[in-house]
Design a protein around this motif. Structure first.
Motif, mmCIF file in Angstrom:
data_model
loop_
_atom_site.group_PDB
_atom_site.id
_atom_site.type_symbol
_atom_site.label_atom_id
_atom_site.label_comp_id
_atom_site.label_asym_id
_atom_site.label_seq_id
_atom_site.Cartn_x
_atom_site.Cartn_y
_atom_site.Cartn_z
ATOM 1 N N ASP A 1 116.309 25.826 68.638
ATOM 2 C CA ASP A 1 116.303 25.458 67.211
ATOM 3 C C ASP A 1 115.198 24.446 66.932
ATOM 4 O O ASP A 1 114.467 24.552 65.945
ATOM 5 N N PHE A 2 115.102 23.450 67.803
ATOM 6 C CA PHE A 2 114.102 22.393 67.647
ATOM 7 C C PHE A 2 112.692 22.962 67.770
ATOM 8 O O PHE A 2 111.799 22.621 66.991
ATOM 9 N N LYS A 3 112.484 23.854 68.728
ATOM 10 C CA LYS A 3 111.172 24.480 68.890
ATOM 11 C C LYS A 3 110.797 25.276 67.641
ATOM 12 O O LYS A 3 109.649 25.257 67.200
ATOM 13 N N ARG A 4 111.768 25.987 67.085
ATOM 14 C CA ARG A 4 111.520 26.865 65.938
ATOM 15 C C ARG A 4 111.363 26.082 64.634
ATOM 16 O O ARG A 4 110.452 26.324 63.847
ATOM 17 N N ASP A 5 112.266 25.096 64.406
ATOM 18 C CA ASP A 5 112.340 24.437 63.104
ATOM 19 C C ASP A 5 111.758 23.033 63.065
ATOM 20 O O ASP A 5 111.654 22.448 61.993
ATOM 21 N N GLY A 6 111.442 22.471 64.218
ATOM 22 C CA GLY A 6 111.008 21.079 64.253
ATOM 23 C C GLY A 6 112.214 20.167 64.056
ATOM 24 O O GLY A 6 113.367 20.586 64.169
#
Length: 160
Positions: A128-133
């Motif tokens: 999620d963090f990789k995709r959405d920051g």
């Protein structure tokens, strides 16, 4: 709410290789320090065998990919452990034992009090963090410093 964190790395050699021996020999010491810190709540454990930490939790079947998954009462407790204890000296030497990660490999997120996240859940938060920051659901150090300060992950003053 409490704060979970996942940090993954890929060792430069298998856990029984002399090139990572100093890291492995100090794993119980550094993990034990974390467990004694104010604000520590929970850590994903391995077999409990001395000197192995949680190196048995493999990612994608790769025995050199290791994960650290912990839960803390609040962000300041985690921050203090990571940057203001002996942990920081070992973290600053990580290039001696770990391959350089070119992809995001660390994430924090709020969890309900009493929740012990699984490695699968943590890896999903990392994705999620990789995709959405940075979002309130998955974030890195910069967002946490700016938004959590001396409060709990849900933004309310920490009262635990």
């Amino acid at each position: 709410m409490h704060l979970a964190e996942l940090n993954i790395g890929r060792l430069i050699a298998p856990t029984d290789d002399p090139r990572v021996a100093e890291f492995m020999d100090n794993l119980d010491r550094i993990n034990g320090l974390g467990k004694r810190m104010p604000g520590f709540v929970w850590m994903m454990e391995g077999s409990g065998e001395p000197g192995t930490g949680n190196t048995e939790a493999k990612i994608d079947g790769d025995p050199q990919f290791v994960a650290n998954l912990t839960v803390w009462a609040d962000f300041p407790s985690l921050r203090t452990y990571v940057f203001d204890t002996l942990h920081a000296r070992f973290m600053n030497r990580r290039a001696e034992w770990f391959k350089r990660m070119t992809d995001q490999h660390f994430v924090m997120w709020p969890v309900p009090v009493g929740h012990k996240p699984t490695l699968s859940e943590a890896l999903a938060r990392l994705e999620d963090f990789k995709r959405d920051g940075d979002t309130p659901a998955a974030f890195g150090w910069t967002w946490a410093r700016a938004n959590l300060g001396e409060t709990s992950p849900d933004g309310a003053p920490d009262i635990a």
